[in-house]
Design a protein around this motif. Sequence first.
Motif, PDB file in Angstrom:
ATOM      1  N   GLU A   3     -64.751 -21.105 -10.657  1.00 51.26           N
ATOM      2  CA  GLU A   3     -64.825 -19.839 -11.400  1.00 51.26           C
ATOM      3  C   GLU A   3     -66.253 -19.289 -11.400  1.00 51.26           C
ATOM      4  O   GLU A   3     -66.471 -18.100 -11.140  1.00 51.26           O
ATOM      5  CB  GLU A   3     -64.361 -20.052 -12.838  1.00 51.26           C
ATOM      6  N   LEU A   4     -67.230 -20.142 -11.685  1.00 51.17           N
ATOM      7  CA  LEU A   4     -68.621 -19.694 -11.749  1.00 51.17           C
ATOM      8  C   LEU A   4     -69.110 -19.171 -10.405  1.00 51.17           C
ATOM      9  O   LEU A   4     -69.746 -18.117 -10.340  1.00 51.17           O
ATOM     10  CB  LEU A   4     -69.524 -20.832 -12.226  1.00 51.17           C
ATOM     11  N   GLU A   5     -68.822 -19.899  -9.342  1.00 51.00           N
ATOM     12  CA  GLU A   5     -69.330 -19.492  -8.031  1.00 51.00           C
ATOM     13  C   GLU A   5     -68.636 -18.241  -7.508  1.00 51.00           C
ATOM     14  O   GLU A   5     -69.239 -17.474  -6.768  1.00 51.00           O
ATOM     15  CB  GLU A   5     -69.237 -20.647  -7.049  1.00 51.00           C
ATOM     16  N   SER A   6     -67.406 -18.001  -7.921  1.00 49.58           N
ATOM     17  CA  SER A   6     -66.720 -16.787  -7.472  1.00 49.58           C
ATOM     18  C   SER A   6     -67.168 -15.556  -8.254  1.00 49.58           C
ATOM     19  O   SER A   6     -67.149 -14.448  -7.728  1.00 49.58           O
ATOM     20  CB  SER A   6     -65.203 -16.952  -7.563  1.00 49.58           C
ATOM     21  N   GLN A   7     -67.610 -15.746  -9.495  1.00 52.56           N
ATOM     22  CA  GLN A   7     -67.966 -14.595 -10.337  1.00 52.56           C
ATOM     23  C   GLN A   7     -69.468 -14.424 -10.581  1.00 52.56           C
ATOM     24  O   GLN A   7     -69.911 -13.307 -10.860  1.00 52.56           O
ATOM     25  CB  GLN A   7     -67.279 -14.716 -11.699  1.00 52.56           C
ATOM     26  N   TYR A   8     -70.229 -15.516 -10.534  1.00 57.53           N
ATOM     27  CA  TYR A   8     -71.624 -15.460 -10.983  1.00 57.53           C
ATOM     28  C   TYR A   8     -72.625 -16.046  -9.994  1.00 57.53           C
ATOM     29  O   TYR A   8     -73.731 -16.420 -10.391  1.00 57.53           O
ATOM     30  CB  TYR A   8     -71.771 -16.198 -12.314  1.00 57.53           C
ATOM     31  N   LYS A   9     -72.282 -16.128  -8.732  1.00 53.10           N
ATOM     32  CA  LYS A   9     -73.175 -16.754  -7.750  1.00 53.10           C
ATOM     33  C   LYS A   9     -74.559 -16.114  -7.798  1.00 53.10           C
ATOM     34  O   LYS A   9     -74.711 -14.905  -7.816  1.00 53.10           O
ATOM     35  CB  LYS A   9     -72.606 -16.635  -6.338  1.00 53.10           C
ATOM     36  N   GLN A  55     -76.662 -16.347 -10.288  1.00 56.35           N
ATOM     37  CA  GLN A  55     -77.137 -16.291 -11.663  1.00 56.35           C
ATOM     38  C   GLN A  55     -77.411 -17.712 -12.151  1.00 56.35           C
ATOM     39  O   GLN A  55     -77.105 -18.688 -11.475  1.00 56.35           O
ATOM     40  CB  GLN A  55     -76.109 -15.594 -12.548  1.00 56.35           C
TER      41      GLN A  55
END
Length: 88
Positions: free
Chosen positions: A25-31, A33
């Motif tokens: 989830e993090l890498e798909s939305q917030y890479k 950051q």
Amino acid sequence: MPYSDYTSEAIVARGEEIYQQFRDELESQYKGQFFVVDIKTEDYEIANEDLVATERLLAKHPDAVTYGLQIGFGAAYRLGFRISVPTQ
């Protein structure tokens, strides 16, 4: 538990374990950051700057034991750090 009871290795291991729970989830939305997590509560903050994420997290959890990394790029340059946030 006092902050000094945690070794750098323990902070990194726990921080990475928590990150892996949210990685897709993090890498798909917030890479790109910054992800900063309190390894005791598993609460985390995300921001474009690591200091901003850290300050937000410490505002909620002043005694947090933090681990941070840049999402999608491995560990950030700090391993388990603590910043004092002035109280108002």
